[in-house]
Design an enzyme around this catalytic site. Structure first.
Site, mmCIF file in Angstrom:
data_model
loop_
_atom_site.group_PDB
_atom_site.id
_atom_site.type_symbol
_atom_site.label_atom_id
_atom_site.label_comp_id
_atom_site.label_asym_id
_atom_site.label_seq_id
_atom_site.Cartn_x
_atom_site.Cartn_y
_atom_site.Cartn_z
ATOM 1 N N PRO A 133 -1.898 39.139 -31.876
ATOM 2 C CA PRO A 133 -1.572 38.552 -33.181
ATOM 3 C C PRO A 133 -0.348 39.207 -33.814
ATOM 4 O O PRO A 133 -0.153 40.421 -33.718
ATOM 5 C CB PRO A 133 -2.829 38.816 -33.997
ATOM 6 C CG PRO A 133 -3.917 38.814 -32.989
ATOM 7 C CD PRO A 133 -3.325 39.446 -31.762
ATOM 8 N N CYS A 134 0.468 38.368 -34.464
ATOM 9 C CA CYS A 134 1.801 38.814 -34.858
ATOM 10 C C CYS A 134 1.960 39.075 -36.348
ATOM 11 O O CYS A 134 3.058 39.351 -36.806
ATOM 12 C CB CYS A 134 2.824 37.758 -34.429
ATOM 13 S SG CYS A 134 2.516 36.126 -35.161
#
Length: 511
Positions: A133-134
Site C-alpha cells: 500500500p502506497c
C-alpha cells in the site's frame, strides 16, 4: 497445477489488476502459463471482486459456463446461485483468495502457511507480484501526514509493509518478482533518509533482512531502461524504474515505479517494454459507452428537472464562454452545451466498441464480453457543480484540450472555498480532454468527480466506474463488487492490467 505452469503469488492484490494482466499472458502455443495460486487482499469489497474474477478464470474456457457467468453480470441470477451451480470452481476461487479478506502483518500465520503449502506442491517456476500500500509514500499521503500532530514516518508501519513482501520472497524464493508502487516512493524519507535506496538494497538481499538462511539474492532491473551492466544492474538515476503507462498503450498518464527482480542463479536478462505506436485518447477508450446524465445530490432526482436545469445552465455558460473566447455568437455554443434528452443515470445496454482503438486493445476490452455494460452508473452532483462541470467541459473543448484552472473560472462560478484563489487548488475542477490520454485515475475519484469530468458537456457529469475502468484498461467483463464508492476506490488503486500483461511477456521470456 500442471507441470510447466508458473505459480503466481499475488500480494496486496487490490481488485486484481496486476494478477489479471499476468494471468492473461499466453505463451507461443496459446496456453496460459501463469496460474494464480493465492491472492492476498484485506479490503472486503476488493476481496469479493478478486474472488469473482478467480471464479471467472475457472469457467472462461467453457461456453456454457461462460454464459452462466454472463447471466450473473446481467443481473439475471445472483452470485450465490451462480456459485451453487459450479461448487468446485467456487471452492477453488475461495481457496485462491484465502476464504476471506486477509492482511499481511495481521494474518501472517495463515498466509505464510498457505504459500509454503503451494510452494512445496509446485515443482515449476514461481513468481511473486504485488505492490505494498502506497498511502505513506504518495505525495497526497505525505501531505496529509504533515498535518497530523507529532507524526513521525519512522513510527508509521505503512512505510515498512514492503518488508512483508520480503518475508514472502524469503519463503517462496521465486525465480522472478514484480513489485509496483507510486512514484512518490522515489522521494519518500524516513528520519531524513531516502527510503528507495534502502528498499532496493533489501530486495537484493531479502534473506539478510528476514534473517532466513539460504535465501538467494536478486538482481533488480528497470523495465524501461536497459542496464549498462546486465550482470550487475545498477542505475545512475532511480527514475529509471519509473514507467509512464501512456507510452505503452494505456489511455492514462499513470506514472508508477515497477521493479523486476530476477533471482541471482537465473541466467537471464529481461527485455524492456516496447513503446506503443500511438497514445490512446480518452474518447477512443470511453467514447463508445452509452451516454448518461448525472443526478442531483441535494434534491429529489428527476430526469425532466435535470434537463431543465442543464439547459438553463447552458444559456449562462454559453455567454460566459463566448466572452472568454471572444466568440460572437453564443447561440452556437448553446447547441454544444444543451443537454442530451431522455438520458438515464444507469444503463446496461451495450453499444459497439470504438473502431478507432488499436486492434490489440480493442480485443483486450471486448474478450468474452457480456451483452451488458457493467458498473456504468452516474453519481449525483450539486446544482452549483453542474454549472462548473458544464463550464469546464465547454472550456476544455474550445481551448483544444486544456482544462481550466481556478483563474479561468468567472467570478460567478467560483465555489465558496477558502483556497480557491490561493493557487493550492488551482485545478479543483478538471475535465478529461477527449483527444488526450487521461490524467491519473486515483482513489480520490471515490470522493467526488471534480478531477474526472466527462469531456461531453451535454452529459454534464463525472466519469462512471466503467469509464474509469476503461482508462485503467480493465476488460469489459471485469465486474467490480461492492457499492459504487468502493468500486471507484478499487479502480483507482489498481495496476492497469494491459500494462501488466506486457510485463508478463517479459517475465515469461526470463523463465
Amino acid at each position: 497445477m500442471n507441470q510447466g505452469e508458473i505459480l503466481v503469488i499475488d500480494l496486496f492484490a487490490g481488485p486484481g489488476g496486476l494478477g489479471e494482466g499476468i494471468s492473461s499472458c499466453k505463451d507461443d502455443n496459446g496456453n496460459f502459463p501463469f496460474q494464480i495460486g493465492v491472492s492476498v487482499e484485506k479490503e472486503a469489497s476488493a476481496h469479493k471482486t478478486l474472488t469473482t474474477r478467480a471464479f471467472y478464470r475457472k469457467l472462461k474456457d467453457n461456453p456454457d459456463s461462460l454464459a452462466d457467468y454472463h447471466k450473473y453480470l446481467e443481473g439475471k441470477i445472483s452470485r450465490s446461485d451462480l456459485f451453487d451451480v459450479y461448487p468446485q470452481a467456487a471452492e477453488e476461487a475461495k481457496l485462491e483468495t484465502l476464504q476471506a479478506p486477509r492482511a499481511l502483518g495481521d494474518d501472517n500465520e495463515l498466509i505464510h502457511a498457505r504459500i509454503k503449502q503451494l510452494c512445496e506442491k509446485h515443482k515449476g517456476p514461481k513468481v511473486v507480484i504485488g505492490g505494498p500500500p502506497c498511502q505513506a509514500y504518495s505525495l497526497a499521503g505525505r501531505s496529509r501526514n504533515a498535518g497530523i500532530k507529532d507524526y513521525k514516518a519512522e513510527n508509521d508501519t505503512r512505510n515498512f509493509l514492503y518488508k512483508e513482501y520480503l518475508e514472502v520472497i524469503s519463503i517462496a524464493q521465486p525465480e522472478v518478482f514484480v513489485m509496483e508502487n507510486v512514484r512518490g516512493i522515489l522521494s519518500a524519507k524516513v528520519a531524513g533518509e531516502l527510503m528507495f535506496p534502502k528498499i532496493l538494497a533489501d530486495l537484493r538481499e531479502p534473506g539478510k533482512v528476514t534473517d532466513k538462511p539460504g535465501v538467494k539474492g536478486y538482481r533488480i532491473y528497470s523495465l524501461v531502461e536497459p542496464a549498462t551492466d546486465p550482470s550487475d544492474p545498477i542505475y545512475k538515476d532511480s527514475r529509471a524504474f519509473l514507467i509512464k503507462a501512456e507510452n505503452y498503450g494505456v489511455p492514462q498518464a499513470r506514472h508508477r515505479v515497477i521493479l523486476l527482480g530476477i533471482r541471482e542463479d537465473i541466467d537471464r536478462v529481461p527485455n524492456v517494454l516496447k513503446p506503443a505506436d500511438e497514445i490512446v485518447t480518452v474518447e477512443q477508450a470511453i467514447g463508445d459507452l452509452p451516454p448518461l446524465r448525472s443526478g442531483f445530490s441535494k434534491r429529489k432526482d428527476d430526469a425532466f428537472e435535470w434537463e431543465v436545469e442543464v439547459e438553463s445552465n447552458s444559456k449562462l455558460i454559453s455567454r460566459l464562454l463566448a466572452a472568454k473566447f471572444n466568440i460572437e455568437k453564443p447561440a452556437d455554443l448553446f447547441l454544444m452545451l444543451k443537454p442530451q434528452k431522455a438520458l438515464k443515470r444507469k444503463t446496461s445496454t451495450k453499444s459497439g466498441i470504438s473502431s478507432s482503438l488499436p486492434e490489440e486493445l480493442k480485443r483486450w476490452y471486448s474478450n468474452n464480453a457480456a451483452s451488458a455494460v457493467l458498473n456504468h452508473e452516474t453519481r449525483g452532483h450539486m446544482d452549483s457543480d453542474l454549472l462548473r462541470y458544464a463550464f469546464s467541459a465547454g472550456y476544455t473543448e474550445l481551448s483544444g484540450g486544456t482544462s481550466p484552472k481556478a483563474r479561468d473560472f468567472p467570478e460567478e462560478l467560483a465555489p465558496n472555498h477558502d483556497n480557491w484563489k490561493s493557487g493550492s487548488h488551482a485545478d479543483r475542477f478538471r475535465t478529461q480532454a477527449a483527444d488526450k490520454c487521461a490524467t491519473t485515475v486515483t482513489s480520490h475519484i471515490s470522493k467526488d468527480g471534480h478531477y474526472f469530468i466527462h469531456y461531453d458537456p451535454s452529459q454534464c457529469r463525472s466519469l462512471t466506474v466503467r469509464e474509469a475502468a476503461r482508462l485503467q484498461t480493465f476488460p469489459d467483463n471485469y465486474f467490480f463488487e461492492g457499492n459504487r464508492t468502493q468500486q471507484y476506490v478499487q479502480v483507482g488503486n489498481a495496476v492497469p492490467p494491459y500494462l501488466a500483461k506486457q510485463i508478463a511477456k517479459i517475465v515469461l521470456k526470463c523463465l
